[in-house]
Design a protein around this motif. Structure first.
Motif, short mmCIF file in Angstrom:
data_model
loop_
_atom_site.label_atom_id
_atom_site.label_comp_id
_atom_site.label_asym_id
_atom_site.label_seq_id
_atom_site.Cartn_x
_atom_site.Cartn_y
_atom_site.Cartn_z
N VAL A 165 -30.62 -69.23 -21.34
CA VAL A 165 -30.32 -68.94 -19.94
C VAL A 165 -31.60 -68.54 -19.20
O VAL A 165 -31.86 -69.03 -18.09
N ALA A 166 -32.42 -67.68 -19.81
CA ALA A 166 -33.67 -67.26 -19.16
C ALA A 166 -34.59 -68.47 -18.93
O ALA A 166 -35.19 -68.60 -17.85
N LEU A 167 -34.68 -69.36 -19.90
CA LEU A 167 -35.50 -70.56 -19.73
C LEU A 167 -34.90 -71.46 -18.64
O LEU A 167 -35.63 -72.07 -17.86
N SER A 168 -33.58 -71.52 -18.55
CA SER A 168 -32.92 -72.28 -17.49
C SER A 168 -33.28 -71.72 -16.12
O SER A 168 -33.51 -72.47 -15.16
N TYR A 169 -33.33 -70.40 -16.00
CA TYR A 169 -33.75 -69.77 -14.74
C TYR A 169 -35.20 -70.14 -14.41
O TYR A 169 -35.53 -70.42 -13.27
N ILE A 170 -36.04 -70.14 -15.43
CA ILE A 170 -37.45 -70.50 -15.22
C ILE A 170 -37.58 -71.96 -14.79
O ILE A 170 -38.40 -72.31 -13.95
N MET A 171 -36.72 -72.82 -15.34
CA MET A 171 -36.80 -74.25 -15.03
C MET A 171 -36.13 -74.61 -13.72
O MET A 171 -36.35 -75.70 -13.19
N ALA A 172 -35.29 -73.72 -13.18
CA ALA A 172 -34.63 -74.01 -11.90
C ALA A 172 -35.70 -74.18 -10.82
O ALA A 172 -36.62 -73.39 -10.71
N GLY A 173 -35.56 -75.23 -10.06
CA GLY A 173 -36.54 -75.54 -9.02
C GLY A 173 -37.33 -76.79 -9.33
O GLY A 173 -37.88 -77.42 -8.42
N TRP A 174 -37.40 -77.19 -10.59
CA TRP A 174 -38.07 -78.45 -10.94
C TRP A 174 -37.05 -79.56 -10.69
O TRP A 174 -35.98 -79.60 -11.30
N GLU A 175 -37.38 -80.45 -9.78
CA GLU A 175 -36.42 -81.46 -9.36
C GLU A 175 -37.12 -82.77 -9.01
O GLU A 175 -38.32 -82.82 -8.82
N SER B 292 -24.93 -71.93 -10.29
CA SER B 292 -25.40 -71.68 -11.66
C SER B 292 -26.55 -72.62 -11.99
O SER B 292 -26.86 -73.53 -11.24
N VAL B 293 -27.14 -72.36 -13.13
CA VAL B 293 -28.18 -73.23 -13.63
C VAL B 293 -27.59 -74.12 -14.72
O VAL B 293 -26.61 -73.77 -15.35
N ASN B 294 -28.20 -75.27 -14.90
CA ASN B 294 -27.79 -76.19 -15.94
C ASN B 294 -28.67 -75.90 -17.16
O ASN B 294 -29.88 -75.91 -17.06
N GLU B 295 -28.05 -75.67 -18.30
CA GLU B 295 -28.78 -75.29 -19.51
C GLU B 295 -29.26 -76.47 -20.34
O GLU B 295 -29.99 -76.28 -21.32
N ASN B 296 -28.87 -77.69 -20.01
CA ASN B 296 -29.18 -78.86 -20.84
C ASN B 296 -30.67 -78.98 -21.15
O ASN B 296 -31.07 -79.13 -22.31
N HIS B 297 -31.48 -78.95 -20.10
CA HIS B 297 -32.91 -79.19 -20.29
C HIS B 297 -33.56 -78.06 -21.08
O HIS B 297 -34.37 -78.30 -21.99
N ALA B 298 -33.20 -76.83 -20.77
CA ALA B 298 -33.77 -75.69 -21.50
C ALA B 298 -33.40 -75.73 -22.98
O ALA B 298 -34.23 -75.51 -23.85
N ARG B 299 -32.14 -76.05 -23.26
CA ARG B 299 -31.70 -76.11 -24.66
C ARG B 299 -32.43 -77.22 -25.41
O ARG B 299 -32.88 -77.03 -26.53
N GLU B 300 -32.59 -78.38 -24.81
CA GLU B 300 -33.32 -79.48 -25.47
C GLU B 300 -34.78 -79.12 -25.70
O GLU B 300 -35.34 -79.45 -26.73
N LEU B 301 -35.37 -78.44 -24.72
CA LEU B 301 -36.77 -78.05 -24.88
C LEU B 301 -36.94 -77.14 -26.10
O LEU B 301 -37.85 -77.33 -26.90
N LEU B 302 -36.06 -76.18 -26.25
CA LEU B 302 -36.15 -75.27 -27.40
C LEU B 302 -35.71 -75.95 -28.70
O LEU B 302 -36.39 -75.84 -29.72
N ASN C 188 -32.24 -87.06 -16.47
CA ASN C 188 -31.22 -87.25 -17.51
C ASN C 188 -30.60 -85.96 -18.00
O ASN C 188 -29.48 -85.96 -18.50
N LEU C 189 -31.31 -84.85 -17.87
CA LEU C 189 -30.76 -83.56 -18.30
C LEU C 189 -30.32 -82.71 -17.11
O LEU C 189 -30.09 -81.52 -17.24
N ASP C 190 -30.22 -83.34 -15.94
CA ASP C 190 -29.63 -82.74 -14.74
C ASP C 190 -30.33 -81.47 -14.25
O ASP C 190 -29.69 -80.61 -13.66
N ASN C 191 -31.63 -81.38 -14.46
CA ASN C 191 -32.33 -80.17 -14.01
C ASN C 191 -32.38 -80.06 -12.48
O ASN C 191 -32.44 -78.97 -11.94
N SER C 192 -32.34 -81.19 -11.79
CA SER C 192 -32.35 -81.16 -10.32
C SER C 192 -31.13 -80.43 -9.76
O SER C 192 -31.13 -79.99 -8.62
N GLU C 193 -30.08 -80.34 -10.55
CA GLU C 193 -28.86 -79.67 -10.11
C GLU C 193 -28.90 -78.16 -10.34
O GLU C 193 -27.99 -77.45 -9.92
N SER C 194 -29.91 -77.67 -11.02
CA SER C 194 -30.01 -76.23 -11.28
C SER C 194 -30.42 -75.48 -10.02
O SER C 194 -31.42 -75.81 -9.40
N VAL C 195 -29.63 -74.48 -9.70
CA VAL C 195 -29.94 -73.61 -8.57
C VAL C 195 -29.82 -72.19 -9.07
O VAL C 195 -28.76 -71.78 -9.56
#
Length: 172
Positions: free
Chosen positions: A85-95, A58-68, A33-40
């Motif tokens: 943005v840094a958290l989005s980079y960390i979350m990239a790859g979870w799909e 780019s990475v999708n910031e939705n999931h990282a922003r909601e987490l924080l 729902n927060l499109d993390n699978s699309e983060s690269v």
């Protein structure tokens, strides 16, 4: 949301907050729902290949922003756009990979080829890879967020607001 509440929230309601945070953050519902699978990650193996083909990565910031913002520290912690943005980079790859057999509810996995390599700093702490896989970076961030004083206060406030009154006091 039914399966999410039954399989993730209810199973972890009476345990440790960290276990709930990990389960919720890495659940199919949140990843999808927060499109993390699309983060690269732009410098990930796949990101570099796609850039060579002229694609914008780019990475999708939705999931990282909601987490924080909603699940842990809240804006009162003073996180910045750089933290998101840094958290989005960390979350990239979870799909959750799409398959012909099942478009939805596939198991979540960590795909190293999509993950942004390197060290990433969130709320003043730098996270780096331990071992073969970088998936520990998210688990390390979640452990720190779960213990953060702003998370404790924010979650307690939300619980008091839900169960006691719309305007809880500090004592509550």
């Amino acid at each position: 949301t039914g399966p999410y509440h039954r399989e993730i929230i209810r199973q972890h309601m009476t345990g440790q907050f960290l276990d709930l945070a990990v389960a919720a953050t890495t659940s199919w519902a949140m990843i999808h729902n927060l499109d993390n699978s699309e983060s690269v990650g732009p410098n990930s193996k796949k990101g570099l290949r796609l850039k060579q083909k002229g694609r914008v990565i780019s990475v999708n910031e939705n999931h990282a922003r909601e987490l924080l913002e909603l699940h842990t520290v809240s804006p009162s912690a003073g996180y910045t756009q750089d933290d998101v943005v840094a958290l989005s980079y960390i979350m990239a790859g979870w799909e959750h990979p799409w398959t012909k057999k099942r478009e939805e509810c596939n198991m979540v996995k960590f795909n190293q080829k999509l993950h942004e390599p390197g060290k990433h700093t969130v709320l003043g702490k730098t996270y780096k890879q331990r071992g073969i896989s970088s998936k520990n970076k998210l688990l390390d961030v979640l452990a720190d967020l779960a213990q953060h004083e702003h998370t404790r206060h924010f979650i307690a406030f939300k619980l008091c607001r839900h169960f006691i009154t719309d305007q809880p006091t500090e004592a509550m």
